[in-house]
Design an enzyme around this catalytic site. Structure first.
Site: not given
Ligand code: F6R
Length: 608
Positions: A485, A100-101, A74, A481, A603, A27, A488, A504, A2
């Protein structure tokens, strides 16, 4: 998150406030609003969606005034819609509040206010503030705000105006940033300096427990006992772009660094230490229903799928309920076994991932109860599930998910506590978990404070072509993970494996060009991982170890060591993933890549 902006001065506040809100768009937000003192009273315009929608609403019915407050929301309590957008008002419409909060005790306060005749129109926690100020008002706005805040538990950055005390803005802060901008014959309040930078570079930052009263020609900062506090005026030298990213080079780094706060926000008001229990108001499941489940399916994609794997281990170990983790894209086209004793948990940062949504719908169609672990309030998964846990991690703008992952693991821990304490877990065991949770923000901070060490390690691997990540138990998903990271954002090929699976097949890859990251905190499988480290070193691999203690048998076998603090086994992933996020980030940044928007990625994946 927010955003707040407020203005008192000679100019027409409408366009100035709307421009300020635009500077806060980066934001993330889902609705916006503005209130002005129009000479006769308080007048408000609000809209769901982008600032352009608010501008349209204002264009249809213009407002004029020289004192006003504005907000980008938000959602945290209640879906994003016009009614829940800020500012919020009291019953008389003479008091207007932006906030906010999170007000933790808003529910009992709301009940108390309703009993004394107050009427509520929104689902928000913020609206109680407006009514509390109304109840306390006796001609002086700042005094009423002090009295209202005395009843409030939680966090706030607020700005308040009232047509019954019309020449001022009252602002107060506890746990949510707020600053005053100083102009010539005008003053500003904002949650973020970006909102006012085009007007002034001279600001006063409020500290927790402080309140400010702003008029055209003056400002006064006091504590909540009305004692004046002497404040320093700071000059801002940053440009807008630097400010949007909090001074960090990328949103991803900013979001990594925010994790002590985002983890705290996920836990806020939910982890009950004395009883070793968790309070999860949004589950919408009775105690009997929670005890009835004998089967859990967790479905998700990508990073969220990795947190699901950790959730499975927690739930099976502590709640003793059979739990499966399914890629959402696979689950939706299988013929899975689902009964009326199945609970389906869909995990999604965005709440909009098409595969996860379809998998949750399929589970529901087959008779399962559904829970969403979602960050974005009011998203489709959050609207369609039977209940859920919001992550409250704040908007994640970098495409690579970081703070959502750690908040997902925290939320899964809280859910595990709830299920386990209704079954076999004792108070004492429950308390071990809640106490370990409480320590997390500070422990995460201690790792982040050593980011420069990890940046230095990254330097040695900028040209790497491949990477292997190995971990066991709770840290196997962390290996996955870490590898995700890196690949990607840096486009370096990376794989995650259970450490003992290496022999293996993947062991054939190991030579002096293969960096191998071991996730090896001192947990119940630590000794086994030590043997795997020795196997890699014997074949010339370059070893990076994430660990929590000295291990004599590893002396001379490690090229780089990154220390993390000790915690209970199930929470190790939260600490262990932080160095991996930083390592991936620094390698990609040093390769000169677009870290926040890697190629081919979006995203939110809303297509199949
Ligand atoms: C990796 C990444 C993606 C998401 C995936 C699921 O850094 O961001 O692998 O985790 O696309 O996205 P959500 O969590 O929004 O369903």
């Amino acid at each position: 998150m927010c955003g707040i902006v407020g203005y008192v001065g000679p100019k027409n506040a409408t366009s100035l406030l709307v421009d300020g809100l635009k500077r806060l768009e980066y934001r993330g937000y889902d609705s916006a609003g503005v209130s002005l003192m129009n000479g006769a009273g308080v007048e408000t315009r609000k809209a769901k969606g982008k600032i352009a929608m608010l501008e349209k609403a204002i264009g249809a019915h213009p407002i004029k005034g020289n004192v006003g407050i504005a907000h980008t929301r938000w959602a945290t309590h209640g879906p994003p819609n016009e009614c829940n957008a800020h500012p919020h008002h009291d019953c008389t419409g003479t008091i207007s509040v932006v906030h906010n909060g999170i007000i933790e005790n808003y529910s009992p306060l709301r009940d108390m206010l309703k009993k004394t005749g107050h009427t509520f129109v929104s689902d928000t926690d913020t609206e109680v503030l407006a009514h509390l100020i109304e109840a306390a008002f006796d001609g002086n706005l700042e005094e009423a705000v002090v009295d209202a805040l005395a009843l409030v538990e939680g966090t706030y950055g607020i700005a308040v105006i009232s047509s019954r005390d019309p020449e001022k803005i009252v602002a107060a802060r506890k746990g949510s940033p707020l600053l005053i901008g100083l102009g010539e014959g005008e003053n500003y309040v904002a949650s973020d300096v970006a909102a006012i930078l085009q007007h002034t570079r001279h600001v006063v930052y409020l500290d927790d427990g402080e309140m400010a009263v702003l008029t055209r020609d003056a400002y006064r900062v006091t504590d909540l006992n009305a004692q004046t506090v002497k404040k320093r005026v700071s000059r801002i030298d940053w440009d807008l772009e630097q400010i949007e990213k909090g001074g960090f080079a990328h949103f991803m780094l900013k979001e990594i660094m925010e994790q002590p706060q985002s983890i705290e926000n996920t836990m806020r008001g939910r982890s009950v230490d004395e009883d070793g229990f968790s309070k999860l108001g949004g589950l919408n499941l009775s105690k009997d229903e929670l005890q009835h489940f004998d089967h859990i399916i967790i479905t998700a994609c990508g990073t969220s799928w990795h947190s699901a794997l950790i959730g499975k281990m927690m739930i099976e170990e502590h709640a003793r309920i059979r739990c499966e983790v399914e890629y959402a894209s696979e689950f939706r086209y299988r013929n899975p076994i689902v009964t009326d004793r199945t609970l389906c948990i869909a995990i999604s940062q965005s709440g909009e991932t098409a595969d996860t949504l379809a998998a949750m719908r399929e589970a529901k169609r087959r008779g399962a109860k559904t829970l969403g672990l979602v960050n974005v309030v009011g998203s489709t998964i959050a609207r369609e599930d039977d209940g859920g846990i919001y992550l409250h991690a704040g908007p994640e703008i970098g495409v690579a998910s970081t703070k959502a992952f750690t908040s997902q693991v925290v939320a899964l821990t809280l859910l595990t506590l709830k299920l386990a304490r209704l079954r076999t877990m004792s108070v004492v065991q429950g308390r071990d978990v809640t106490q370990a949770l409480e320590r997390l923000p500070q422990q995460v901070q201690s790792i982040l404070d050593r980011a420069a060490e990890i940046e230095q390690i990254a330097e040695a691997f900028v040209e790497a072509k491949n990477f292997l990540y190995l971990g066991r138990g709770y840290n196997f998903p962390v290996a996955l993970e870490g590898a995700l990271k890196l690949k990607e954002i840096s486009y370096i090929h990376a794989e995650g494996y259970p450490a003992a699976e290496m022999k293996h097949g993947p062991i054939a890859l190991i030579d002096e060009n293969m960096p191998v990251v071991f996730i090896a905190p001192h947990d119940s499988v630590f000794d086994k991982v030590v043997s795997n480290v020795q196997e890699v070193k014997a074949r010339g691999g370059r070893v990076i170890v994430i660990t929590s203690r000295d291990e004599p048998s590893l002396e001379g076998k490690i090229d780089y060591e990154i220390r993390i603090p000790e915690t209970i086994d199930m929470l190790n992933p939260i600490l262990a993933v932080i160095p991996l996020q930083l390592l991936a980030y620094y390698i990609a940044a040093k390769r000169g890549l677009n870290v926040d928007q890697p190629r081919n990625l979006a995203k939110s994946v809303t297509v199949e």
